[in-house]
Design a protein around this motif. Structure first.
Motif, short mmCIF file in Angstrom:
data_model
loop_
_atom_site.label_atom_id
_atom_site.label_comp_id
_atom_site.label_asym_id
_atom_site.label_seq_id
_atom_site.Cartn_x
_atom_site.Cartn_y
_atom_site.Cartn_z
N VAL A 117 0.84 -1.21 0.00
CA VAL A 117 0.00 0.00 0.00
C VAL A 117 0.87 1.26 0.00
CG1 VAL A 117 -1.67 1.34 1.33
CG2 VAL A 117 -1.95 -1.14 1.11
N LEU A 118 1.94 1.22 0.80
CA LEU A 118 2.88 2.35 0.85
C LEU A 118 3.53 2.57 -0.51
CD1 LEU A 118 4.19 4.41 2.80
CD2 LEU A 118 5.99 2.73 3.20
N ALA A 119 3.87 1.49 -1.18
CA ALA A 119 4.48 1.60 -2.50
C ALA A 119 3.51 2.20 -3.51
CB ALA A 119 4.94 0.22 -2.98
N ILE A 120 2.23 1.82 -3.43
CA ILE A 120 1.23 2.38 -4.34
C ILE A 120 1.10 3.89 -4.13
CG2 ILE A 120 -1.23 2.42 -4.91
CD1 ILE A 120 -1.29 -0.57 -4.29
N ALA A 121 1.00 4.30 -2.86
CA ALA A 121 0.86 5.73 -2.55
C ALA A 121 2.08 6.52 -3.03
CB ALA A 121 0.65 5.92 -1.06
N ALA A 122 3.27 5.98 -2.74
CA ALA A 122 4.50 6.66 -3.16
C ALA A 122 4.61 6.70 -4.68
CB ALA A 122 5.72 5.96 -2.56
N HIS A 123 4.19 5.64 -5.34
CA HIS A 123 4.21 5.60 -6.80
C HIS A 123 3.38 6.75 -7.38
CE1 HIS A 123 3.54 4.32 -10.93
NE2 HIS A 123 2.25 4.41 -10.69
N GLY A 124 2.19 6.97 -6.83
CA GLY A 124 1.34 8.03 -7.34
C GLY A 124 1.98 9.40 -7.22
N VAL A 125 2.60 9.67 -6.08
CA VAL A 125 3.23 10.97 -5.85
C VAL A 125 4.43 11.17 -6.77
CG1 VAL A 125 4.43 12.40 -4.16
CG2 VAL A 125 2.43 11.07 -3.46
N VAL A 126 5.31 10.17 -6.83
CA VAL A 126 6.53 10.29 -7.63
C VAL A 126 6.20 10.34 -9.12
CG1 VAL A 126 8.72 9.19 -8.23
CG2 VAL A 126 7.90 9.13 -5.88
N ALA A 127 5.27 9.49 -9.55
CA ALA A 127 4.92 9.46 -10.98
C ALA A 127 4.36 10.81 -11.44
CB ALA A 127 3.91 8.35 -11.24
N ALA A 128 3.51 11.42 -10.62
CA ALA A 128 2.92 12.72 -11.00
C ALA A 128 3.99 13.79 -11.11
CB ALA A 128 1.86 13.12 -9.97
N SER A 129 4.91 13.83 -10.13
CA SER A 129 5.97 14.84 -10.16
C SER A 129 6.92 14.60 -11.32
CB SER A 129 6.72 14.83 -8.83
OG SER A 129 7.63 15.90 -8.76
N ALA A 130 7.28 13.34 -11.57
CA ALA A 130 8.18 13.01 -12.69
C ALA A 130 7.53 13.35 -14.02
CB ALA A 130 8.55 11.53 -12.64
N ARG A 131 6.24 13.10 -14.15
CA ARG A 131 5.54 13.41 -15.40
C ARG A 131 5.55 14.91 -15.66
NH1 ARG A 131 1.53 10.57 -14.40
NH2 ARG A 131 0.23 12.11 -13.36
N GLU A 132 5.31 15.71 -14.62
CA GLU A 132 5.33 17.16 -14.78
C GLU A 132 6.74 17.66 -15.09
OE1 GLU A 132 3.91 20.89 -15.25
OE2 GLU A 132 2.77 19.04 -15.02
N CYS A 133 7.75 17.01 -14.51
CA CYS A 133 9.13 17.39 -14.80
C CYS A 133 9.47 17.11 -16.26
CB CYS A 133 10.08 16.65 -13.85
SG CYS A 133 11.73 17.37 -13.75
N ARG A 134 9.05 15.96 -16.77
CA ARG A 134 9.28 15.65 -18.18
C ARG A 134 8.55 16.65 -19.08
NH1 ARG A 134 7.85 10.42 -16.48
NH2 ARG A 134 5.96 10.52 -17.76
N ARG A 135 7.37 17.03 -18.67
CA ARG A 135 6.60 18.01 -19.44
C ARG A 135 7.33 19.35 -19.50
NH1 ARG A 135 0.48 20.04 -17.93
NH2 ARG A 135 -0.09 20.89 -19.98
N CYS A 136 7.90 19.76 -18.38
CA CYS A 136 8.66 21.01 -18.34
C CYS A 136 9.88 20.94 -19.23
CB CYS A 136 9.10 21.32 -16.90
SG CYS A 136 7.78 21.86 -15.81
N VAL A 137 10.57 19.78 -19.22
CA VAL A 137 11.75 19.61 -20.07
C VAL A 137 11.37 19.71 -21.54
CG1 VAL A 137 13.53 17.98 -20.81
CG2 VAL A 137 13.02 18.26 -18.37
N ARG A 138 10.25 19.09 -21.92
CA ARG A 138 9.80 19.15 -23.32
C ARG A 138 9.41 20.58 -23.68
NH1 ARG A 138 7.10 14.28 -21.93
NH2 ARG A 138 5.15 15.44 -21.67
N ALA A 139 8.73 21.27 -22.76
CA ALA A 139 8.34 22.66 -23.03
C ALA A 139 9.57 23.55 -23.20
CB ALA A 139 7.47 23.18 -21.88
N GLY A 140 10.59 23.31 -22.38
CA GLY A 140 11.82 24.08 -22.51
C GLY A 140 12.50 23.83 -23.84
N ALA A 141 12.48 22.58 -24.30
CA ALA A 141 13.09 22.27 -25.60
C ALA A 141 12.31 22.93 -26.72
CB ALA A 141 13.12 20.75 -25.79
N GLY A 142 11.00 23.02 -26.55
CA GLY A 142 10.18 23.65 -27.60
C GLY A 142 10.31 25.15 -27.64
N CYS A 143 10.81 25.76 -26.56
CA CYS A 143 10.95 27.22 -26.51
C CYS A 143 12.27 27.71 -27.10
CB CYS A 143 10.84 27.71 -25.07
SG CYS A 143 9.18 27.63 -24.37
N ARG A 144 13.17 26.79 -27.43
CA ARG A 144 14.48 27.23 -27.92
C ARG A 144 14.38 27.75 -29.34
NH1 ARG A 144 17.59 21.80 -25.95
NH2 ARG A 144 17.16 22.03 -23.74
#
Length: 220
Positions: free
Chosen positions: A193-220
């Motif tokens: 259960v702890l792993a499931i909860a942690a997965h949700g938090v980390v996955a959401a933050s990592a997904r947003e971080c990847r989105r920011c990286v892609r947005a930064g690449a698109g702004c160059r």
């Protein structure tokens, strides 16, 4: 016959800039407030000299620079903010990975190479996540006054956090399936259960971080 209200150049500009940027909501909102305040001050300064407000708004927007011109620097700032957030999340979840690794190891007392491989994977990801999280927090903190932030650091943090999220998801599945066969099933189930909860938090933050990286690449 009623006429449609005229568009506000300042609001249109803010809407365009807001749409093009990605990052933590609070940091992005603070950034947009600063831009709005600067534009409003510029408009008010001109209207005090008798310039019509619509004309003053157009001038303020032109003087401020186009959204395409400002987006790259703003997006870099938001990407760094999201990188720090993801690094903090990864650092906090390292203990969860360690717990999951221990429990998977306990479950795999009977020699099951799949669970053994998963335990090794979790240990490796926990080590990588912890080291990279500390590095990212240092590199994007006070150290930026002396050295530029490494260009690929946000991407490295995003993908390491993604690997941690995948590891926790696999651990949750493994622990859930095998908990019924384990003598330590209450502890094993809790770790799942702890792993499931942690997965949700980390996955959401990592997904947003990847989105920011892609947005930064698109702004160059």
């Amino acid at each position: 016959m009623s006429t449609a209200p005229r568009a506000d150049p300042v609001e249109d500009y803010l809407a365009t800039l807001t749409t093009s940027l990605h990052g933590p909501a609070r940091a992005k909102a603070a950034m947009m407030r600063e831009v709005r305040d600067g534009l409003v001050d510029a408009v008010e300064a001109q209207t005090r000299f008798g310039v019509p407000r619509a004309q003053a708004a157009h001038r303020a927007v032109l003087d401020f620079g186009t959204a395409d011109e400002l987006a790259p620097s703003f997006q870099r700032e938001l990407t760094i903010a999201q990188t720090r957030r993801t690094a903090r999340v990864a650092a906090v979840t390292v203990p969860v990975l360690v717990v999951c690794r221990f429990m998977v190891h306990v479950v795999a007392r009977d020699p099951d190479w799949r669970l053994g491989a998963l335990a090794v994977h979790l240990a490796a990801v926990a080590t990588a996540s912890g080291l990279l999280a500390v590095t990212a927090l240092v590199a994007t903190g006070p150290l930026t006054r002396l050295l530029p932030t490494p260009h690929r650091l946000p991407s490295a943090v995003a993908w390491t956090a993604s690997a941690a999220a995948v590891g926790m998801a696999l651990a949750a599945v493994a622990l859930g399936v095998t908990s019924a066969l384990s003598t330590d099933w209450p502890l094993t189930a809790f770790a799942g259960v702890l792993a499931i909860a942690a997965h949700g938090v980390v996955a959401a933050s990592a997904r947003e971080c990847r989105r920011c990286v892609r947005a930064g690449a698109g702004c160059r």
